[in-house]
Write an enzyme that holds these catalytic residues in place. Structure first.
Site, mmCIF file in Angstrom:
data_model
loop_
_atom_site.group_PDB
_atom_site.id
_atom_site.type_symbol
_atom_site.label_atom_id
_atom_site.label_comp_id
_atom_site.label_asym_id
_atom_site.label_seq_id
_atom_site.Cartn_x
_atom_site.Cartn_y
_atom_site.Cartn_z
ATOM 1 N N PRO A 1 -9.885 -4.526 22.386
ATOM 2 C CA PRO A 1 -8.771 -4.628 23.341
ATOM 3 C C PRO A 1 -7.496 -4.003 22.756
ATOM 4 O O PRO A 1 -7.178 -4.204 21.583
ATOM 5 C CB PRO A 1 -8.583 -6.138 23.530
ATOM 6 C CG PRO A 1 -9.872 -6.754 23.092
ATOM 7 C CD PRO A 1 -10.481 -5.836 22.075
ATOM 8 N N ASN B 1 -8.416 -2.160 9.672
ATOM 9 C CA ASN B 1 -8.365 -0.713 9.917
ATOM 10 C C ASN B 1 -9.679 -0.034 9.535
ATOM 11 O O ASN B 1 -10.444 -0.529 8.716
ATOM 12 C CB ASN B 1 -7.201 -0.088 9.138
ATOM 13 C CG ASN B 1 -5.866 -0.613 9.642
ATOM 14 O OD1 ASN B 1 -5.156 -1.308 8.921
ATOM 15 N ND2 ASN B 1 -5.524 -0.323 10.887
ATOM 16 N N LYS C 1 8.695 -3.198 15.687
ATOM 17 C CA LYS C 1 9.138 -1.902 15.157
ATOM 18 C C LYS C 1 10.130 -1.241 16.116
ATOM 19 O O LYS C 1 11.153 -0.676 15.700
ATOM 20 C CB LYS C 1 7.934 -0.971 14.946
ATOM 21 C CG LYS C 1 7.009 -1.405 13.834
ATOM 22 C CD LYS C 1 7.689 -1.287 12.474
ATOM 23 C CE LYS C 1 6.815 -1.741 11.330
ATOM 24 N NZ LYS C 1 7.512 -1.817 10.054
ATOM 25 N N SER D 1 6.438 3.225 13.189
ATOM 26 C CA SER D 1 5.005 3.438 13.395
ATOM 27 C C SER D 1 4.789 4.205 14.689
ATOM 28 O O SER D 1 5.537 4.041 15.663
ATOM 29 C CB SER D 1 4.329 2.066 13.497
ATOM 30 O OG SER D 1 3.007 2.199 13.941
ATOM 31 N N TYR E 1 0.826 -1.221 0.000
ATOM 32 C CA TYR E 1 0.000 0.000 0.000
ATOM 33 C C TYR E 1 0.863 1.276 0.000
ATOM 34 O O TYR E 1 0.829 2.073 -0.940
ATOM 35 C CB TYR E 1 -0.926 -0.065 1.220
ATOM 36 C CG TYR E 1 -1.716 1.186 1.509
ATOM 37 C CD1 TYR E 1 -2.384 1.887 0.498
ATOM 38 C CD2 TYR E 1 -1.825 1.656 2.823
ATOM 39 C CE1 TYR E 1 -3.120 3.027 0.794
ATOM 40 C CE2 TYR E 1 -2.570 2.777 3.126
ATOM 41 C CZ TYR E 1 -3.214 3.473 2.102
ATOM 42 O OH TYR E 1 -3.934 4.599 2.407
ATOM 43 N N ILE E 2 1.661 1.454 1.018
ATOM 44 C CA ILE E 2 2.437 2.700 1.106
ATOM 45 C C ILE E 2 3.595 2.665 0.112
ATOM 46 O O ILE E 2 3.942 3.665 -0.521
ATOM 47 C CB ILE E 2 2.946 2.917 2.552
ATOM 48 C CG1 ILE E 2 1.770 2.871 3.534
ATOM 49 C CG2 ILE E 2 3.662 4.265 2.662
ATOM 50 C CD1 ILE E 2 2.178 2.813 5.001
ATOM 51 N N TYR F 1 3.638 -6.721 17.143
ATOM 52 C CA TYR F 1 3.912 -5.915 15.944
ATOM 53 C C TYR F 1 4.643 -4.620 16.337
ATOM 54 O O TYR F 1 5.695 -4.290 15.766
ATOM 55 C CB TYR F 1 2.606 -5.579 15.205
ATOM 56 C CG TYR F 1 2.788 -4.450 14.219
ATOM 57 C CD1 TYR F 1 3.538 -4.641 13.061
ATOM 58 C CD2 TYR F 1 2.258 -3.181 14.460
ATOM 59 C CE1 TYR F 1 3.744 -3.593 12.161
ATOM 60 C CE2 TYR F 1 2.454 -2.142 13.577
ATOM 61 C CZ TYR F 1 3.203 -2.349 12.429
ATOM 62 O OH TYR F 1 3.416 -1.312 11.558
ATOM 63 N N ARG G 1 -7.830 9.663 16.008
ATOM 64 C CA ARG G 1 -6.534 9.332 15.391
ATOM 65 C C ARG G 1 -6.101 10.432 14.424
ATOM 66 O O ARG G 1 -6.921 11.171 13.890
ATOM 67 C CB ARG G 1 -6.630 8.020 14.591
ATOM 68 C CG ARG G 1 -6.972 6.802 15.406
ATOM 69 C CD ARG G 1 -5.833 6.387 16.336
ATOM 70 N NE ARG G 1 -6.162 5.158 17.051
ATOM 71 C CZ ARG G 1 -6.843 5.104 18.192
ATOM 72 N NH1 ARG G 1 -7.268 6.214 18.774
ATOM 73 N NH2 ARG G 1 -7.090 3.935 18.766
ATOM 74 N N ASN H 1 7.924 -10.013 -1.740
ATOM 75 C CA ASN H 1 7.565 -11.431 -1.908
ATOM 76 C C ASN H 1 6.083 -11.589 -2.227
ATOM 77 O O ASN H 1 5.596 -12.713 -2.317
ATOM 78 C CB ASN H 1 7.958 -12.253 -0.669
ATOM 79 C CG ASN H 1 7.220 -11.808 0.583
ATOM 80 O OD1 ASN H 1 6.336 -10.962 0.528
ATOM 81 N ND2 ASN H 1 7.586 -12.384 1.720
ATOM 82 N N SER I 1 3.590 -11.302 -0.436
ATOM 83 C CA SER I 1 2.825 -12.009 0.599
ATOM 84 C C SER I 1 1.581 -11.218 0.985
ATOM 85 O O SER I 1 0.615 -11.777 1.492
ATOM 86 C CB SER I 1 3.686 -12.260 1.839
ATOM 87 O OG SER I 1 4.191 -11.029 2.342
#
Ligand code: NAD
Ligand code: WQD
Length: 336
Positions: free
Chosen positions: A292, A198, A152, A124, A11-12, A148, A230, A32, A34
């Site tokens: 959560p 998202n 980072k 991030s 995407y980015i 995740y 956000r 790859n 994925s």
């Protein structure tokens, strides 16, 4: 300048390839596939009239990586490749560490072998965890709350160690807030696999009729309307931030983290309303319990990127929802 873009079909990455090619950079992508489709790169060529070279390989395939660096003469690397789903990272943490941390180690080793030491890394805002106050500055404490986010932060730490060992490295750690939107052509955009995690892609899929209702995760936060706030940033602004970071690396700044956000927060319901206005469709929703791990409010102080990179976000919420809708309505099934 020849740039290696890891994860450039994503995407980015695909939006950044557009900006790099449009600015005259030579681009090679390693991906790859994925979590992406090669069609994204064909559309990048269609938009820009220039083609990125594409190598389908995993970043951890050291032979391929070494050969690439030996043969292609890169000047710098923009490193997007990695897995990014927070919930999944809780289920399969080892995969996340292996891919995100392992991929970065393989990349940096291959770079060091040939003496390329300019790196722009996709970090991030998740590294800040639940901040004590907003707006968030780069010197705030880091405390990610899931594997995740920790992957980072670990990578940031590893890159700091690398720089301490050899201060000829120049590294920009770009801490993205919430990337949304699509290229204004409507030809490339976010194409999540399965159910989107998202907010923005979920809203878009409800508006286009692929999903029946949005679930709004909690309306009892301490925010203006009770829903989470956000800092959404248009992916084209984000992509341009990478070009500014690359320019900055030539001035030998060392290793520096930069927030890439707008500095302004919007609630979930504000995003829903803005999307309804742009699309002319209704986005039915139900308020459900909190998700959560979610925090109430998160937005950037983008002052450092403005001062040192000469970068600020130009596009506002109207462009974000307009371009998301153009992409979603013209490509209801993504790149399929
Ligand atoms: P994406 O999944 O669309 O792109 C990542 C790309 O990397 C995909 O094309 C995938 O196929 C590729 N990839 C993954 N592992 C690989 C490997 N081992 N070898 C080669 N290719 C591999 O994600 P994105 O939204 O474009 O995110 C890009 C980067 O930005 C990621 O590192 C992500 O963690 C980070 N980031 C994303 C967001 C966001 O909300 N989208 C926010 C902050 C940071
Ligand atoms: C935004 C708001 C949700 C979905 C995540 C990662 C972060 C970064 C960006 C990579 C929140 C609410 C969402 C839905 C909802 N990625 N929401 N219904 O959680 O801020 O950040 O993506 O680095 O690491 O954590 O983004 O888009 O998931 O949520 O009500 O179906 O929308 O509760 O308030 P988030 P998001």
């Amino acid at each position: 300048m020849h740039i290696l873009v890891t994860g450039g079909a994503g995407y980015i990455g695909s939006h950044t390839c557009v900006e790099l090619l449009a600015a005259g950079y030579q681009v090679t992508v390693i991906d790859n596939l994925s979590n992406s489709k090669q069609a994204a790169l064909r559309r990048v060529s269609e938009i820009t009239g220039r083609e990125p070279d594409f190598v389908r390989a995993d970043l951890r395939d050291r032979m391929t990586l070494d050969a690439l660096f030996r043969d292609r003469g890169f000047d710098a690397v923009v490193h997007f490749a990695g897995r990014k789903a927070v919930g999944e990272s809780v289920q399969i943490p080892l995969e996340y560490y292996e891919n995100n941390v392992g991929g970065t180690l393989a990349l940096c080793k291959a770079m060091a072998k040939v003496g390329i030491r300019k790196l722009v890394f996709s970090s991030s805002a998740t590294v800040y965890g639940d901040p004590a106050s907003v707006p968030i500055r780069e010197d705030f404490p880091t405390c990610p709350t899931n594997p995740y986010g920790r992957s980072k932060l670990f990578i940031e730490e590893i890159l700091h160690d690398l720089y301490r060992s050899d201060d000829t490295w120049n590294i920009a750690l770009l801490r993205y807030f919430n990337p949304v939107g699509a290229h204004r052509s409507g030809r490339i955009g976010e194409d999540p696999n399965g159910v989107p995690n998202n907010l923005m892609p979920f809203i878009a899929q409800v508006a286009v009729g692929k999903r029946s209702r949005l679930r709004v995760f909690g309306d009892d936060y301490d925010t203006s309307d009770g829903t989470g706030v956000r800092d959404y940033i248009h992916v084209t602004d984000l992509a341009k931030g990478h070009l500014k970071a690359l320019e900055r690396l030539s001035a030998n700044p060392g290793i520096v983290p930069y927030n890439l956000g707008t500095g302004r927060g919007y609630s979930v319901l504000e995003m829903v309303r803005a999307f309804e206005r742009a699309s002319g469709r209704s986005v039915p929703f139900d308020i459900v319990g909190r998700r959560p791990g979610d925090i109430a409010i998160c937005y950037a102080d983008p002052g450092l990127a403005s001062a040192e990179l000469d970068w600020t976000a130009d596009l506002g919420i109207e462009e974000m929802v307009r371009d998301t809708w153009r992409w979603q309505s013209q490509n209801p099934d993504g790149y399929e």
